[in-house]
Design an enzyme around this catalytic site. Sequence first.
Site, PDB file in Angstrom:
ATOM      1  N   ASP A  38       0.989  -1.158   0.142  1.00 39.31           N
ATOM      2  CA  ASP A  38      -0.193  -0.050  -0.068  1.00 39.31           C
ATOM      3  C   ASP A  38       1.097   1.157   0.083  1.00 39.31           C
ATOM      4  O   ASP A  38       1.130   1.717   1.001  1.00 39.31           O
ATOM      5  CB  ASP A  38      -0.971   0.054   1.298  1.00 39.31           C
ATOM      6  CG  ASP A  38      -0.275  -0.044   2.672  1.00 39.31           C
ATOM      7  OD1 ASP A  38       0.904  -0.560   2.762  1.00 39.31           O
ATOM      8  OD2 ASP A  38      -0.814   0.626   3.537  1.00 39.31           O
ATOM      9  N   HIS A  66       9.386  -0.271   9.393  1.00 37.17           N
ATOM     10  CA  HIS A  66       8.459  -1.432   9.411  1.00 37.17           C
ATOM     11  C   HIS A  66       8.721  -2.292   8.047  1.00 37.17           C
ATOM     12  O   HIS A  66       8.921  -3.438   8.225  1.00 37.17           O
ATOM     13  CB  HIS A  66       6.961  -0.994   9.400  1.00 37.17           C
ATOM     14  CG  HIS A  66       6.461  -0.082  10.446  1.00 37.17           C
ATOM     15  ND1 HIS A  66       6.207  -0.718  11.607  1.00 37.17           N
ATOM     16  CD2 HIS A  66       5.988   0.994  10.543  1.00 37.17           C
ATOM     17  CE1 HIS A  66       5.789   0.315  12.645  1.00 37.17           C
ATOM     18  NE2 HIS A  66       5.553   1.294  11.870  1.00 37.17           N
TER      19      HIS A  66
HETATM   20  O1  RIB Z   1       1.662  -0.405  11.062  1.00 34.82           O
HETATM   21  C1  RIB Z   1       2.579  -0.158   9.894  1.00 34.82           C
HETATM   22  C2  RIB Z   1       2.234  -0.669   8.640  1.00 34.82           C
HETATM   23  O2  RIB Z   1       0.831   0.419   8.191  1.00 34.82           O
HETATM   24  C3  RIB Z   1       3.072  -0.368   7.622  1.00 34.82           C
HETATM   25  O3  RIB Z   1       3.276  -1.188   6.571  1.00 34.82           O
HETATM   26  C4  RIB Z   1       2.641   0.970   6.956  1.00 34.82           C
HETATM   27  O4  RIB Z   1       3.215   1.329   5.702  1.00 34.82           O
HETATM   28  C5  RIB Z   1       1.135   0.932   6.940  1.00 34.82           C
HETATM   29  O5  RIB Z   1       0.875   0.166   6.050  1.00 34.82           O
HETATM   30 CA    CA Z   2       2.699  -0.709   4.304  1.00 36.62          CA
END
Ligand code: RIB
Ligand code: CA
Length: 317
Positions: free
Chosen positions: A10, A245
Amino acid sequence: MAQKMILDLDTGIDDALAIAYALGSSEVDLIGITSEYGNVLTERSVVNSQQILHLLGHPDIPVYLGAGHSTTTNDFSVLPISAEIHGQDGVGELHLTEPHPEMVTESAVDFILRACQEYGADLSIVATGPMTNLALAIQKDLPTLKKVGQIVIMGGALTVGGNVSPFAEANISQDPEAADLLFKSGLPVTMVGLDVTLRTLFTRTDTAEWRALGTPAATAYADMVDYYIKAYEVTSPHLHGCALHDPLAVAVAIDPSLVTTFPLNLKTEIEGPSRGRTIGNNARLDDPTTRTAVCVQVDTPRFLTEFKARIGHLLAP
Ligand code: RIB
Ligand code: CA
């Protein structure tokens, strides 16, 4: 031989870092990106991925349109917190203007299944948005999906609280039913959740090193991640940096020795205030056919060294 990889994104700022980590890794042959809603609308996720690929010198990697909303809803609107963290455009208001190619016509789900058929155990899928495309692929053809080598997801939280509710992490909370289906599918899933991603932080000192490289890509990445750090200074000032992340999920797919994993049959809670929580499945705690594992510890210094080296090399002149 390089492992074939699909990124299911995303495409916000840390997703863009996941793309850079994959492209900066000689162990990876990135065969395509599939798109999810989440940080942005799915159509915007496609454009962001195409523009990032162009910026990084790989405009030929195909980007596939995926789910526009969760498996239990009919539409989707970007949450204000997502726009605050990633910008209205998802990439820190970079306003990338490069032309982007025509959208490919094959759907994300069909591409994922075709790749599983073609590459089998040589294929890794790294999913860093909601689990909707994977759930739709499970519903369409689980036997073919089971040919995949590994699925690594950024999502969930086992030993810590959530980031959109006391229990739920953002990617899982967008489509808890999809995540639950994935965890119970028998597919080999490694969960890279907040347990480890909140221990891998990037700072303005680090982005200054990128900026000093002086290339358009390095400047864009420094600007983008500074935007992300600024949002973290408001939402999570105690961290003193931004969480890496999504690139951590790519790193774990390449080198599982970066983390310590805990084998556990997982489920996602889908009712009540704990909706979106990832936790052990009481009904299958003793089932020896565990295919899911949760990352509970990460070698932060080694990951950060790899992150800086791989992306720094990619952004350098
Ligand atoms: O919680 C973090 C995640 O949520 C990451 O993948 C960020 O890009 C959003 O998609
Ligand atoms: Ca993400």
